[in-house]
Write a protein that holds these residues in place. Structure first.
Motif, PDB file in Angstrom:
ATOM      1  N   CYS A   1      -3.565  -2.182   5.204  1.00 59.39           N
ATOM      2  CA  CYS A   1      -2.251  -2.292   4.560  1.00 59.39           C
ATOM      3  C   CYS A   1      -2.084  -3.681   3.945  1.00 59.39           C
ATOM      4  CB  CYS A   1      -1.160  -2.031   5.586  1.00 59.39           C
ATOM      5  SG  CYS A   1       0.489  -1.862   4.890  1.00 59.39           S
ATOM      6  N   ASN A   2      -1.531  -3.718   2.739  1.00 53.88           N
ATOM      7  CA  ASN A   2      -1.283  -4.989   2.062  1.00 53.88           C
ATOM      8  C   ASN A   2      -0.037  -4.859   1.192  1.00 53.88           C
ATOM      9  OD1 ASN A   2      -2.113  -3.773  -0.480  1.00 53.88           O
ATOM     10  ND2 ASN A   2      -4.229  -4.007   0.256  1.00 53.88           N
TER      11      ASN A   2
ATOM     12  N   GLU B   1       4.004   2.351  -0.473  1.00 58.81           N
ATOM     13  CA  GLU B   1       3.516   3.725  -0.562  1.00 58.81           C
ATOM     14  C   GLU B   1       3.369   4.350   0.820  1.00 58.81           C
ATOM     15  OE1 GLU B   1      -0.103   3.742  -2.740  1.00 58.81           O
ATOM     16  OE2 GLU B   1       0.784   2.948  -4.586  1.00 58.81           O
ATOM     17  N   ARG B   2       2.896   3.581   1.770  1.00 58.36           N
ATOM     18  CA  ARG B   2       2.715   4.112   3.121  1.00 58.36           C
ATOM     19  C   ARG B   2       4.055   4.409   3.786  1.00 58.36           C
ATOM     20  NH1 ARG B   2      -2.717   1.420   5.750  1.00 58.36           N
ATOM     21  NH2 ARG B   2      -3.986   1.545   3.843  1.00 58.36           N
ATOM     22  N   VAL B   3       5.021   3.540   3.576  1.00 57.00           N
ATOM     23  CA  VAL B   3       6.356   3.800   4.117  1.00 57.00           C
ATOM     24  C   VAL B   3       6.940   5.058   3.489  1.00 57.00           C
ATOM     25  CG1 VAL B   3       8.692   2.909   4.347  1.00 57.00           C
ATOM     26  CG2 VAL B   3       6.749   1.353   4.587  1.00 57.00           C
ATOM     27  N   THR B   4       6.837   5.165   2.173  1.00 59.09           N
ATOM     28  CA  THR B   4       7.366   6.339   1.464  1.00 59.09           C
ATOM     29  C   THR B   4       6.729   7.624   1.972  1.00 59.09           C
ATOM     30  OG1 THR B   4       7.810   5.028  -0.521  1.00 59.09           O
ATOM     31  CG2 THR B   4       7.638   7.411  -0.801  1.00 59.09           C
ATOM     32  N   ALA B   5       5.438   7.598   2.239  1.00 58.31           N
ATOM     33  CA  ALA B   5       4.739   8.788   2.726  1.00 58.31           C
ATOM     34  C   ALA B   5       5.211   9.196   4.119  1.00 58.31           C
ATOM     35  CB  ALA B   5       3.234   8.542   2.735  1.00 58.31           C
ATOM     36  N   ALA B   6       5.642   8.229   4.927  1.00 56.46           N
ATOM     37  CA  ALA B   6       6.095   8.527   6.289  1.00 56.46           C
ATOM     38  C   ALA B   6       7.534   9.025   6.341  1.00 56.46           C
ATOM     39  CB  ALA B   6       5.960   7.277   7.156  1.00 56.46           C
TER      40      ALA B   6
END
Length: 233
Positions: free
Chosen positions: A77-78, A84-89
């Motif tokens: 993660c960077n 994007e990772r938060v949005t996917a969760a």
């Protein structure tokens, strides 16, 4: 009363429920990356003491990581892919919040999210992405994955941070809070000295004070309008 419960987005939960009757409030608590629901027990206990008729649930995140759980993967993660990772969760998390509220038929205004670190990131971004999800957010040592472009609708935000936090510096949250004030958000921001990246008792105590005393601006406006109309009558 502590009872193991299940939810779509959590393997288990630490639960503190009213001794009698149906809950009138729901607090969902979200731990930091690499921890588990037990990390949120001090906050859960404080909420239980202040709101004995509330359901207070500390959820475990769905992903396993060394030493604990996480809400979304931090491997690789960077700054470029964090949002994007938060949005996917978010979709699964939002469904979980609604599932717990539906269990007691509580309206969204009577739901609050309390998160530490990664859990605070998820809570803050959830109310930005989804209208009428929760009425309050307690964000301890958190951050926004994406700078807020609008104020969440009818949500009271309480930012709580340690001035010595080396993991998520408080300056970013202060900047976000100032921006949200300009956008018309109902928000408080408390940065306390000599506290690092931790769910510190002083931060919890300050959160309890804000829950007791903070009156959203919209409620002031409604009261003033009602008084004006009464005067005209």
């Amino acid at each position: 009363m502590n009872t193991p419960l299940l939810a779509p987005f959590a393997s288990r939960a630490v639960a503190m429920l009213p001794d009698k009757g149906v809950p009138d409030l729901l607090f969902l608590l979200l731990h930091g990356a690499g921890a588990d629901a037990a990390q949120m027990r001090p906050l859960a206990q404080a909420l239980r003491a202040q709101y004995p008729q509330a359901a207070v649930l500390a959820l475990n995140a769905p992903l396993t990581v060394d030493g604990g759980q996480q809400w979304y993967s931090l491997d690789g993660c960077n700054d470029d892919n964090h949002a994007e990772r938060v949005t996917a969760a978010l979709p699964a998390f939002i469904a979980t919040v609604r599932s717990w509220a539906a269990q007691w038929e509580l309206p969204w205004q009577q739901v609050a999210l309390g998160g530490f670190s990664q859990g605070a990131v998820l809570a803050l971004e959830a109310v930005q992405a989804e209208a009428q999800l929760a009425g309050r957010v307690l964000a301890f040592a958190g951050a926004y994955a994406t700078p807020p472009a609008q104020a969440p609708h009818e949500v009271s935000l309480h930012i709580l941070h340690g001035q010595l936090d080396p993991v998520l510096p408080h300056q970013d949250q202060v900047t976000a809070a100032r921006r949200l004030v300009q956008l018309g958000a109902d928000i408080t921001a408390d940065v306390l000295p000599d506290i690092g990246h931790e769910l510190h008792p002083e931060l919890i105590e300050r959160a309890m004070h804000q829950l007791r005393s903070f009156l959203p601006a919209r409620m002031w406006k409604e009261a003033m309008q009602a008084a004006k109309e009464q005067k005209l009558d």
